[in-house]
Design an enzyme around this catalytic site. Structure first.
Site, PDB file in Angstrom:
ATOM      1  N   LYS A  20     -14.864   7.934  -3.421  1.00 21.91           N
ATOM      2  CA  LYS A  20     -16.131   8.198  -2.715  1.00 21.91           C
ATOM      3  C   LYS A  20     -16.683   9.570  -3.100  1.00 21.91           C
ATOM      4  CE  LYS A  20     -14.083   5.593   0.955  1.00 21.91           C
ATOM      5  NZ  LYS A  20     -13.214   5.666   2.144  1.00 21.91           N
ATOM      6  N   LYS A  58      -8.858  13.509   4.884  1.00 20.47           N
ATOM      7  CA  LYS A  58      -7.914  12.392   4.843  1.00 20.47           C
ATOM      8  C   LYS A  58      -6.951  12.572   6.000  1.00 20.47           C
ATOM      9  CE  LYS A  58      -6.894  13.851   0.634  1.00 20.47           C
ATOM     10  NZ  LYS A  58      -7.014  12.634  -0.169  1.00 20.47           N
ATOM     11  N   ARG A  59      -6.144  11.546   6.302  1.00 18.77           N
ATOM     12  CA  ARG A  59      -5.123  11.702   7.329  1.00 18.77           C
ATOM     13  C   ARG A  59      -4.231  12.899   7.001  1.00 18.77           C
ATOM     14  NH1 ARG A  59      -4.760   7.721  11.496  1.00 18.77           N
ATOM     15  NH2 ARG A  59      -2.874   8.865  12.031  1.00 18.77           N
ATOM     16  N   HIS A  74       0.793  -1.229   0.000  1.00 19.60           N
ATOM     17  CA  HIS A  74       0.000   0.000   0.000  1.00 19.60           C
ATOM     18  C   HIS A  74       0.824   1.277   0.000  1.00 19.60           C
ATOM     19  CE1 HIS A  74      -3.979  -1.891   0.871  1.00 19.60           C
ATOM     20  NE2 HIS A  74      -3.212  -2.809   1.448  1.00 19.60           N
ATOM     21  N   THR A 132      -8.766   6.396  -1.805  1.00 15.38           N
ATOM     22  CA  THR A 132     -10.106   5.843  -1.966  1.00 15.38           C
ATOM     23  C   THR A 132     -11.150   6.923  -1.664  1.00 15.38           C
ATOM     24  OG1 THR A 132      -9.885   4.970   0.278  1.00 15.38           O
ATOM     25  CG2 THR A 132      -9.569   3.411  -1.525  1.00 15.38           C
ATOM     26  N   LYS A 168       0.346  14.526   1.512  1.00 15.38           N
ATOM     27  CA  LYS A 168      -1.030  14.766   1.058  1.00 15.38           C
ATOM     28  C   LYS A 168      -1.296  16.263   0.850  1.00 15.38           C
ATOM     29  CE  LYS A 168      -2.842  10.610   3.411  1.00 15.38           C
ATOM     30  NZ  LYS A 168      -3.495   9.755   2.393  1.00 15.38           N
TER      31      LYS A 168
HETATM   32  I1  GPV Z   1       1.222   1.500   4.205  1.00 10.22           I
HETATM   33  N1  GPV Z   1      -2.394   3.379   3.412  1.00 10.22           N
HETATM   34  C1  GPV Z   1      -2.954   3.546   4.662  1.00 10.22           C
HETATM   35  O1  GPV Z   1      -4.079   4.004   4.798  1.00 10.22           O
HETATM   36  N2  GPV Z   1      -2.245   3.191   5.762  1.00 10.22           N
HETATM   37  C2  GPV Z   1      -1.030   2.621   5.680  1.00 10.22           C
HETATM   38  O2  GPV Z   1      -0.420   2.281   6.708  1.00 10.22           O
HETATM   39  C3  GPV Z   1      -0.515   2.429   4.375  1.00 10.22           C
HETATM   40  C4  GPV Z   1      -1.176   2.825   3.270  1.00 10.22           C
HETATM   41  C5  GPV Z   1      -3.217   3.756   2.257  1.00 10.22           C
HETATM   42  C6  GPV Z   1      -2.539   4.509   1.134  1.00 10.22           C
HETATM   43  O3  GPV Z   1      -1.847   5.620   1.663  1.00 10.22           O
HETATM   44  C7  GPV Z   1      -3.621   4.960   0.155  1.00 10.22           C
HETATM   45  O4  GPV Z   1      -3.068   5.594  -0.952  1.00 10.22           O
HETATM   46  C8  GPV Z   1      -4.441   3.740  -0.298  1.00 10.22           C
HETATM   47  O5  GPV Z   1      -5.558   4.156  -1.041  1.00 10.22           O
HETATM   48  C9  GPV Z   1      -4.925   2.942   0.884  1.00 10.22           C
HETATM   49  O6  GPV Z   1      -3.847   2.591   1.738  1.00 10.22           O
HETATM   50  C10 GPV Z   1      -5.636   1.659   0.491  1.00 10.22           C
HETATM   51  O7  GPV Z   1      -4.876   0.939  -0.436  1.00 10.22           O
END
Ligand code: GPV
Length: 828
Positions: A667, A557-558, A366, A663, A563
């Site tokens: 949405k 988002k976080r 990821h 994601t 970001k």
């Molecule tokens: I590695 N992501 C997350 O939310 N937490 C993590 O520890 C890690 C990856 C996220 C990515 O940052 C996003 O781009 C992605 O859409 C999401 O994982 C799901 O694949």
């Protein structure tokens, strides 16, 4: 053979009358309250119990059918499940939302009030955890035999408050009222070992055997959460593990007479499942984290093997009956643990076990960000999991032999590929263990998978190109459209029917109506109503008044540097300064939401400065409705479902090459927001799907970012050429917005001028230009409505159902097994 009345499953009625009966009974029998005195929470609990008894019935039917049909199952191993509230989702997916609403009304209770009482199950940080929750929902909805395994954290994601500007974390005691959705399974407990040492047993003929001795032991106890499919009778299961002390937790202390110490140690051993680490995309080097990872992996694998054998299969059939998906490297120790179970406990030969393990596992990556890549010091792994360290050495030895054979004399390549990083004080690279131990490795968007192949896993890709596949993420339309946006769902139903709920590609039927004036008006009315709904919530949570006729520009988002919340903030400050200078700018509401990891000082600083800027802007009488800035506190799944349907514009502005997929971008676009975004993650595929007219792309591409970095970025030089941007930075660092600690904004100025690691300054001009394109289109209500409708119509590809089918076909090799109505349990 048991008598038929013993094996018969109850078949509870799902009509209003039957539900009312169950709910009223549950108030007395389960809650233990007099219906005359029951509180709203009592009714909520009673309703949940009425649903759960219906869910478990279908769960058992599903399980029977899977056993009868000899299906292959997939097990999803994830440290995180960001589920949110369960009551409404379970009612909807069980097909009893409307009858339940009526039954509750008959009992004098408003269902919507009840729904709002539930806490989110926030057992995850962000995208990764939410993806896991969407995948489970889709597996059930499509009838796949798919199960989740994870940890039943006593405390989930912290609750965020601002005091008044900076983030303060409060514990999320989500289980304080108990939890009606879980089935504690005290009969399902597995021993989990830590520490101790390994003893070798040499055999004159045959392989050396190993036993792992004298460690500490804790039990993993199962808690089951049934997961219902939408529009189907399938109910799957999410099994979460909680740590429990063994009965004789520490004989030593008892024998020494230190009873109190022994009981205290019991409590200590149960801390393993106490709390979710609140870090997103950042590795945590703590011993407790490693213990959490191993704890849930070992319990899950023991459970999977038990089930496999109980169903009558032999271990050689493991890859034919079982697929195990590793959600990032957090569960990657599973590769070593399965080897231990097969070789040490089930006495398979090493080579046979290795072949089975590799064909069973697959791994999803990821992120490419180095700080997120888990590596464990060899010394720590050796102490906590001594047998696993030995197994990893053996795996690595066999693997490097293969590499040596393929690339004789290439020692650099060996060092790069090795599971052990010898450069940084000897560490185990969990991503390498996961790649070596899997038959498939996937990225989560096309660009991300390509970058994986070219950078992080380049050497592995050259070795095993067939192992690498892309599976672009998706989102469940049940939560993110039907539940979150009932008004748009209703409108879609009137125009194109409801097939899209199961096959999101059918949204395309909307395309021919995109320029239909009636639809445009109805669409804009829905959006406005959703904005009013959000404005009410924002007033309640923050006291800020929002004008629903102004563009709602949303970044949720976080909080992460990559970001680029700071890019949006600079835009806010720029607009504010220009408004004060008498310039005419397009009005907008800017809404931020998201949490910062408690130890991520820069991210917390970003939250603070946004709150400070917001406070000044929102109280400046010279501004009025032309600019409002809100940081929505404690952004979580349940608030996301109010914010997302109300967004006009979706900010997806990460530095290209850093967001694996995203994601939230899906949405928001699905709910009709137009994206302002970089060519990063799944934004690229969203652009390809919706067309250039329905998205505002800007900024450096991933290649250009690499090039820009190579050329030695010079933010000061860029600032010298852009007076508006320079003025915004100066306004911040001058302390104009300082409400709390003086000095913090000066530091932020220095950071932007001299570090700017994610190129906020370099992308600023392109960004504001994209925002202006959005403003221009927004001013033309007809053109905007058309673009937004087309955007919705073309988002079908981003359904989680497509994602799950991609996994099923390319990786798991499983097929759907829809549960048929049976003669004895046949009611709808
Ligand atoms: I590695 N992501 C997350 O939310 N937490 C993590 O520890 C890690 C990856 C996220 C990515 O940052 C996003 O781009 C992605 O859409 C999401 O994982 C799901 O694949």
């Amino acid at each position: 053979m048991a008598a038929p009345e013993v094996t018969h499953l109850p078949n509870l009625p799902n009509d209003v009358e039957g539900l009312r009966q169950s709910i009223r009974d549950a108030v007395v029998r389960v809650v233990g309250e007099d219906p005359r005195q029951a509180t709203e929470r009592d009714w909520m609990e009673a309703l949940a119990f009425a649903i759960r008894e219906r869910m478990v019935e279908r769960r058992l039917l599903t399980r029977r059918q899977f056993a009868d049909e000899d299906v292959k199952r997939v097990y999803y191993l994830s440290m995180e499940y960001l589920i949110g509230r369960m009551l409404e989702a379970n009612l909807r997916n069980m097909g009893i939302l409307e009858p339940a609403r009526q039954a509750m009304a008959d009992l004098g209770v408003n269902l919507d009030t009840i729904l709002d009482l539930e806490d989110d199950a926030a057992l995850g940080n962000g995208g990764l955890g939410r993806l896991a929750a969407c995948i489970l929902e889709s597996l059930a909805t499509q009838g796949y035999p798919g199960y989740g395994y994870g940890i039943r954290y006593e405390f989930g994601m912290f609750r965020q408050e601002f005091e008044p500007y900076h983030q303060v974390e409060h514990p999320d005691n989500w289980l304080r009222y108990g939890n009606p959705w879980e089935f504690p399974r005290s009969d399902r407990k597995y021993p989990i070992h830590f520490y101790g040492h390994v003893v070798e047993h040499h055999h004159p003929r045959g392989e050396t055997r190993y036993t792992w001795e004298n460690g500490e032991e804790v039990l993993a106890m199962a808690y089951d959460y049934p997961t219902a499919g939408y529009g189907r009778r399938n109910v799957n299961n999410l099994r979460l593990w909680a740590a429990k002390a063994t009965r004789d937790f520490d004989l030593r202390y008892f024998n020494e007479g230190d009873y109190i110490r022994a009981v205290a140690d019991k409590a200590e051993s149960e801390t393993i499942s106490m709390v979710l680490y609140p870090n997103d995309a950042t590795a945590i080097g703590k011993e407790l984290r490693l213990k959490q990872e191993y704890f849930f992996v070992s319990a899950s694998l023991q459970d999977i093997l038990d089930r496999h054998l109980a169903l009558g299969y032999n271990l050689d059939a493991l890859p034919d009956k079982v697929a195990i998906q590793l959600n990032d490297t957090h569960p990657a120790i599973a590769v070593a643990e399965l080897m231990r179970l097969l070789v040490d406990c089930h006495e398979l030969s090493w080579d046979r076990a290795w072949d089975l393990a590799r064909r069973t596992f697959a791994y999803t990556n990821h992120t490419l960000m180095p700080e997120a890549l888990e590596t464990w010091p060899v010394e720590l792994m050796e102490r906590v999991l001594p047998r696993h360290m030995g197994i990893i050495y053996q795996i690595n030895h066999d693997f490097l032999e293969q590499v040596r054979h393929r690339y004789p004399g290439d020692n650099d390549r060996l060092a790069r590929l090795s599971i052990i990083d010898e450069q940084n004080g000897r560490r185990v690279r969990m991503a390498h263990l996961a790649v070596v131990g899997s038959h498939r490795v996937n990225g989560v968007a096309a660009l991300h998978t390509q970058l994986l192949q070219e950078t992080l896993f380049e050497d592995f890709y050259n070795l095993w190109p067939e192992r690498f596949v892309n599976v672009t993420n998706g989102v469940t339309p049940r939560l993110w459209m039907i539940q979150a946006n009932p008004a748009l769902t209703e409108l879609l139903g009137q125009r194109i029917g409801n097939d899209w709920q199961y096959d999101l590609d059918r949204l395309r039927a909307l395309e021919p109506y995109a320029h239909d004036a009636d639809l445009q008006k109805a669409f804009l009315d829905v959006k406005r109503a959703n904005k009013v709904r959000l404005a009410n919530l924002v007033r309640e949570r923050t006291g800020v008044e929002l004008n629903p006729d102004v563009m709602f520009d949303v970044q949720i988002k976080r909080i992460h540097e990559y970001k680029r919340q700071l890019l949006k903030l600079l835009h806010v400050v720029d607009l504010y300064r220009r408004i004060r200078a008498g310039e005419d700018v397009a009005p907008r509401v800017v809404l931020f939401g998201g949490k910062a990891a408690p130890g991520y000082a820069r991210a917390k600083g970003i939250i603070q400065v946004i709150n400070e800027v917001a406070d000044i802007v929102n109280h400046d009488p010279a501004v009025g409705d032309r600019l409002k800035c809100v940081f929505f506190p404690n952004y979580e799944v349940s608030s996301a479902s109010i914010i997302i349907p109300a967004a006009d514009v979706s900010e997806q502005i990460s530095t290209a090459g850093f967001e694996a997929s995203g994601t939230g971008n899906m949405k928001l676009a699905l709910n009709g927001a137009l994206t302002i975004g970089t060519l990063d993650g799944a934004n690229i595929e969203i652009r390809d799907a919706v067309g250039e007219e329905s998205i505002f792309i800007f900024g450096m591409t991933a290649d250009e970012v690499v090039e820009h970095r190579r050329n030695g970025p010079n933010p000061e030089a860029i600032l010298a050429q852009q007076p508006n941007l320079a003025a915004a930075v100066e306004m911040i660092e001058s302390g104009f917005f300082t409400c709390d600690d003086p000095g913090t904004h000066g530091d932020l100025g220095r950071y932007l001028r001299h570090e700017d690691p994610f190129f906020v300054i370099a992308d600023y001009a392109a960004y504001t230009e994209a925002c202006e394109r959005a403003d221009t289109l927004y001013a033309d209500r007809t053109a905007w409505a058309e673009a937004a409708i087309l955007n919705v119509a073309r988002m079908g590809y981003f359904s989680i159902d497509r994602t799950v089918r991609d996994y099923a076909n390319q990786i798991w090799d499983i097929i759907p097994e829809p549960v048929a109505p049976s003669r004895t349990n046949g009611a709808a």
